[in-house]
Design a protein around this motif. Sequence first.
Motif, PDB file in Angstrom:
ATOM      1  N   GLY A   1       0.801  -1.213   0.000  1.00 54.16           N
ATOM      2  CA  GLY A   1       0.000   0.000   0.000  1.00 54.16           C
ATOM      3  C   GLY A   1       0.834   1.263   0.000  1.00 54.16           C
ATOM      4  N   MET A   2       0.239   2.347   0.500  1.00 54.28           N
ATOM      5  CA  MET A   2       0.900   3.642   0.440  1.00 54.28           C
ATOM      6  C   MET A   2       2.179   3.671   1.255  1.00 54.28           C
ATOM      7  SD  MET A   2      -1.431   6.078   2.883  1.00 54.28           S
ATOM      8  CE  MET A   2       0.009   7.037   3.355  1.00 54.28           C
ATOM      9  N   GLN A   3       2.270   2.837   2.306  1.00 53.40           N
ATOM     10  CA  GLN A   3       3.521   2.805   3.070  1.00 53.40           C
ATOM     11  C   GLN A   3       4.656   2.253   2.222  1.00 53.40           C
ATOM     12  OE1 GLN A   3       0.545   2.081   4.327  1.00 53.40           O
ATOM     13  NE2 GLN A   3       0.386   2.640   6.486  1.00 53.40           N
ATOM     14  N   ALA A   4       4.400   1.192   1.467  1.00 51.43           N
ATOM     15  CA  ALA A   4       5.423   0.662   0.562  1.00 51.43           C
ATOM     16  C   ALA A   4       5.754   1.679  -0.527  1.00 51.43           C
ATOM     17  CB  ALA A   4       4.950  -0.646  -0.056  1.00 51.43           C
ATOM     18  N   ASP A   5       4.746   2.382  -1.000  1.00 53.58           N
ATOM     19  CA  ASP A   5       4.968   3.373  -2.057  1.00 53.58           C
ATOM     20  C   ASP A   5       5.913   4.477  -1.583  1.00 53.58           C
ATOM     21  OD1 ASP A   5       3.152   1.903  -3.539  1.00 53.58           O
ATOM     22  OD2 ASP A   5       1.478   3.269  -3.149  1.00 53.58           O
ATOM     23  N   THR A   6       5.628   5.049  -0.419  1.00 55.82           N
ATOM     24  CA  THR A   6       6.466   6.160   0.049  1.00 55.82           C
ATOM     25  C   THR A   6       7.864   5.679   0.427  1.00 55.82           C
ATOM     26  OG1 THR A   6       5.458   5.954   2.265  1.00 55.82           O
ATOM     27  CG2 THR A   6       4.529   7.603   0.781  1.00 55.82           C
ATOM     28  N   LYS A   7       7.990   4.436   0.917  1.00 59.61           N
ATOM     29  CA  LYS A   7       9.327   3.887   1.159  1.00 59.61           C
ATOM     30  C   LYS A   7      10.096   3.787  -0.154  1.00 59.61           C
ATOM     31  CE  LYS A   7       8.219   0.999   5.193  1.00 59.61           C
ATOM     32  NZ  LYS A   7       8.064  -0.393   5.682  1.00 59.61           N
ATOM     33  N   THR A   8       9.425   3.319  -1.188  1.00 60.49           N
ATOM     34  CA  THR A   8      10.077   3.187  -2.493  1.00 60.49           C
ATOM     35  C   THR A   8      10.489   4.547  -3.032  1.00 60.49           C
ATOM     36  OG1 THR A   8       8.785   1.200  -2.958  1.00 60.49           O
ATOM     37  CG2 THR A   8       9.802   2.304  -4.833  1.00 60.49           C
ATOM     38  N   PHE A   9       9.602   5.524  -2.948  1.00 62.07           N
ATOM     39  CA  PHE A   9       9.952   6.874  -3.390  1.00 62.07           C
ATOM     40  C   PHE A   9      11.220   7.346  -2.682  1.00 62.07           C
ATOM     41  CE2 PHE A   9       5.141   7.925  -4.019  1.00 62.07           C
ATOM     42  CZ  PHE A   9       5.125   7.225  -5.208  1.00 62.07           C
ATOM     43  N   ALA A  10      11.243   7.192  -1.351  1.00 64.80           N
ATOM     44  CA  ALA A  10      12.383   7.657  -0.570  1.00 64.80           C
ATOM     45  C   ALA A  10      13.662   6.926  -0.951  1.00 64.80           C
ATOM     46  CB  ALA A  10      12.099   7.483   0.922  1.00 64.80           C
ATOM     47  N   ALA A  11      13.563   5.603  -1.133  1.00 63.52           N
ATOM     48  CA  ALA A  11      14.737   4.809  -1.480  1.00 63.52           C
ATOM     49  C   ALA A  11      15.322   5.215  -2.820  1.00 63.52           C
ATOM     50  CB  ALA A  11      14.389   3.325  -1.489  1.00 63.52           C
ATOM     51  N   LEU A  12      14.474   5.748  -3.711  1.00 60.70           N
ATOM     52  CA  LEU A  12      14.913   6.114  -5.058  1.00 60.70           C
ATOM     53  C   LEU A  12      15.101   7.624  -5.232  1.00 60.70           C
ATOM     54  CD1 LEU A  12      12.771   3.556  -7.083  1.00 60.70           C
ATOM     55  CD2 LEU A  12      15.210   3.454  -6.565  1.00 60.70           C
ATOM     56  N   GLY A  13      15.163   8.341  -4.114  1.00 60.00           N
ATOM     57  CA  GLY A  13      15.503   9.752  -4.167  1.00 60.00           C
ATOM     58  C   GLY A  13      14.395  10.676  -4.580  1.00 60.00           C
ATOM     59  N   VAL A  14      13.162  10.308  -4.275  1.00 61.16           N
ATOM     60  CA  VAL A  14      12.000  11.117  -4.661  1.00 61.16           C
ATOM     61  C   VAL A  14      11.187  11.453  -3.412  1.00 61.16           C
ATOM     62  CG1 VAL A  14       9.822  11.098  -5.954  1.00 61.16           C
ATOM     63  CG2 VAL A  14      11.897  10.161  -6.988  1.00 61.16           C
ATOM     64  N   TYR A  15      10.718  12.693  -3.327  1.00 61.71           N
ATOM     65  CA  TYR A  15       9.850  13.093  -2.227  1.00 61.71           C
ATOM     66  C   TYR A  15       8.462  12.528  -2.465  1.00 61.71           C
ATOM     67  CZ  TYR A  15       7.443  15.998   1.194  1.00 61.71           C
ATOM     68  OH  TYR A  15       6.684  16.435   2.255  1.00 61.71           O
ATOM     69  N   GLY A  16       7.894  11.886  -1.443  1.00 61.99           N
ATOM     70  CA  GLY A  16       6.603  11.238  -1.592  1.00 61.99           C
ATOM     71  C   GLY A  16       5.479  11.958  -0.880  1.00 61.99           C
ATOM     72  N   ALA A  17       4.359  12.141  -1.581  1.00 56.78           N
ATOM     73  CA  ALA A  17       3.119  12.626  -0.981  1.00 56.78           C
ATOM     74  C   ALA A  17       2.089  11.512  -1.096  1.00 56.78           C
ATOM     75  CB  ALA A  17       2.636  13.879  -1.694  1.00 56.78           C
ATOM     76  N   SER A  18       0.994  11.602  -0.331  1.00 58.75           N
ATOM     77  CA  SER A  18       0.039  10.495  -0.330  1.00 58.75           C
ATOM     78  C   SER A  18      -1.388  10.979  -0.149  1.00 58.75           C
ATOM     79  CB  SER A  18       0.381   9.481   0.769  1.00 58.75           C
ATOM     80  OG  SER A  18       0.368  10.095   2.042  1.00 58.75           O
ATOM     81  N   VAL A  19      -2.294  10.263  -0.812  1.00 58.16           N
ATOM     82  CA  VAL A  19      -3.741  10.422  -0.645  1.00 58.16           C
ATOM     83  C   VAL A  19      -4.285   9.053  -0.269  1.00 58.16           C
ATOM     84  CG1 VAL A  19      -5.919  10.789  -1.870  1.00 58.16           C
ATOM     85  CG2 VAL A  19      -4.007  12.376  -2.200  1.00 58.16           C
ATOM     86  N   VAL A  20      -4.963   8.967   0.856  1.00 61.05           N
ATOM     87  CA  VAL A  20      -5.472   7.691   1.356  1.00 61.05           C
ATOM     88  C   VAL A  20      -6.860   7.433   0.793  1.00 61.05           C
ATOM     89  CG1 VAL A  20      -6.004   6.315   3.400  1.00 61.05           C
ATOM     90  CG2 VAL A  20      -4.165   8.001   3.487  1.00 61.05           C
ATOM     91  N   THR A  21      -7.045   6.278   0.176  1.00 56.18           N
ATOM     92  CA  THR A  21      -8.349   5.912  -0.383  1.00 56.18           C
ATOM     93  C   THR A  21      -9.097   4.902   0.470  1.00 56.18           C
ATOM     94  OG1 THR A  21      -7.354   4.138  -1.693  1.00 56.18           O
ATOM     95  CG2 THR A  21      -7.512   6.318  -2.722  1.00 56.18           C
ATOM     96  N   ALA A  22      -8.364   4.134   1.278  1.00 61.07           N
ATOM     97  CA  ALA A  22      -8.984   3.126   2.125  1.00 61.07           C
ATOM     98  C   ALA A  22      -8.055   2.804   3.279  1.00 61.07           C
ATOM     99  CB  ALA A  22      -9.285   1.848   1.338  1.00 61.07           C
ATOM    100  N   LEU A  23      -8.640   2.599   4.451  1.00 56.41           N
ATOM    101  CA  LEU A  23      -7.885   2.125   5.606  1.00 56.41           C
ATOM    102  C   LEU A  23      -8.026   0.610   5.634  1.00 56.41           C
ATOM    103  CD1 LEU A  23      -9.088   4.781   8.200  1.00 56.41           C
ATOM    104  CD2 LEU A  23      -6.959   4.794   6.880  1.00 56.41           C
ATOM    105  N   VAL A  24      -6.921  -0.081   5.475  1.00 48.81           N
ATOM    106  CA  VAL A  24      -6.948  -1.539   5.367  1.00 48.81           C
ATOM    107  C   VAL A  24      -6.281  -2.152   6.589  1.00 48.81           C
ATOM    108  CG1 VAL A  24      -6.379  -3.524   3.921  1.00 48.81           C
ATOM    109  CG2 VAL A  24      -6.773  -1.283   2.859  1.00 48.81           C
ATOM    110  N   ALA A  25      -7.035  -2.950   7.332  1.00 51.21           N
ATOM    111  CA  ALA A  25      -6.457  -3.723   8.427  1.00 51.21           C
ATOM    112  C   ALA A  25      -5.881  -4.991   7.823  1.00 51.21           C
ATOM    113  CB  ALA A  25      -7.518  -4.046   9.480  1.00 51.21           C
TER     114      ALA A  25
END
Length: 273
Positions: free
Chosen positions: A18-42
């Motif tokens: 989900g978005m946590q993996a996305d922002t980690k990937t952005f950071a690992a590849l030198g990109v600033y990450g922003a996020s919009v949450v569409t669903a809270l998934v347990a």
Amino acid sequence: MTPIALTIAGTDPTGGAGMQADTKTFAALGVYGASVVTALVAQNTTGVQAVHDIPAAFVRRQMDSVFDDLKVDAVKIGMLSVPEVIETVAAGLAAHRARNVVIDPVMVAASGDPLLRPEAVATLRDTLLPMALVITPNLPEAAALLDAPMACSEEEMASQGAALLELGPRAVLMKGGHGSGAESVDLLVTMGGVTRLAAPRLPTKNTHGTGCTLSSAIAAGLARGQDLGRAVAVAKDYLTKALAAADDIEIGRGHGPVHHFHAVWPELERARA
């Protein structure tokens, strides 16, 4: 200018997808990450326990907040489980003239739990896919979008990629992770032809969040100014290395995540030594 990528996706409280993996990937590849949450998934490494959809109007408010303030260079779209949210995201992308849109048509979690309601498939296919620079379906997702059997060969993958291209995206990355054989083969299908990207099929159970990671890595490359072919190739290499290092970390009792910071953590350890 600082490259900025936006993820529009659901959450994973254990951080592997989900978005946590996305922002980690952005950071690992030198990109600033922003996020919009569409669903809270347990969910965790063993499966999905519950999904709480964010109201469509609030999804749009989040999008407006980001686009009104940040210069977004690329957008990765993940889990959108209901038609109303899909339509709202499409309207927001159009209103803000979003560019470099990467759509990962998330339908089923790695655990097998459904993440896209059946009634939302047509809305995703007809409303959102035409807005994409590239879509990144795995073999089951491609089959579901086309209402067809799952591709079992590279020839069938290429054929289904071409059929998906007719739905409006400028490119289709057919992911072969659900296939068999010594290699994991992805096919990038465009109007100009088919590009084959192969990597060793790695023997690890820690594959949680692979689709999220690959699509967000592509978005990161596009945000950094890479053309699509280069962004896909770099993203494939990044994911392969993250999978190869996945067993170096011990996260959860089920299918653990890939190692998003496989290149960063060893350097930090060496710096501390």
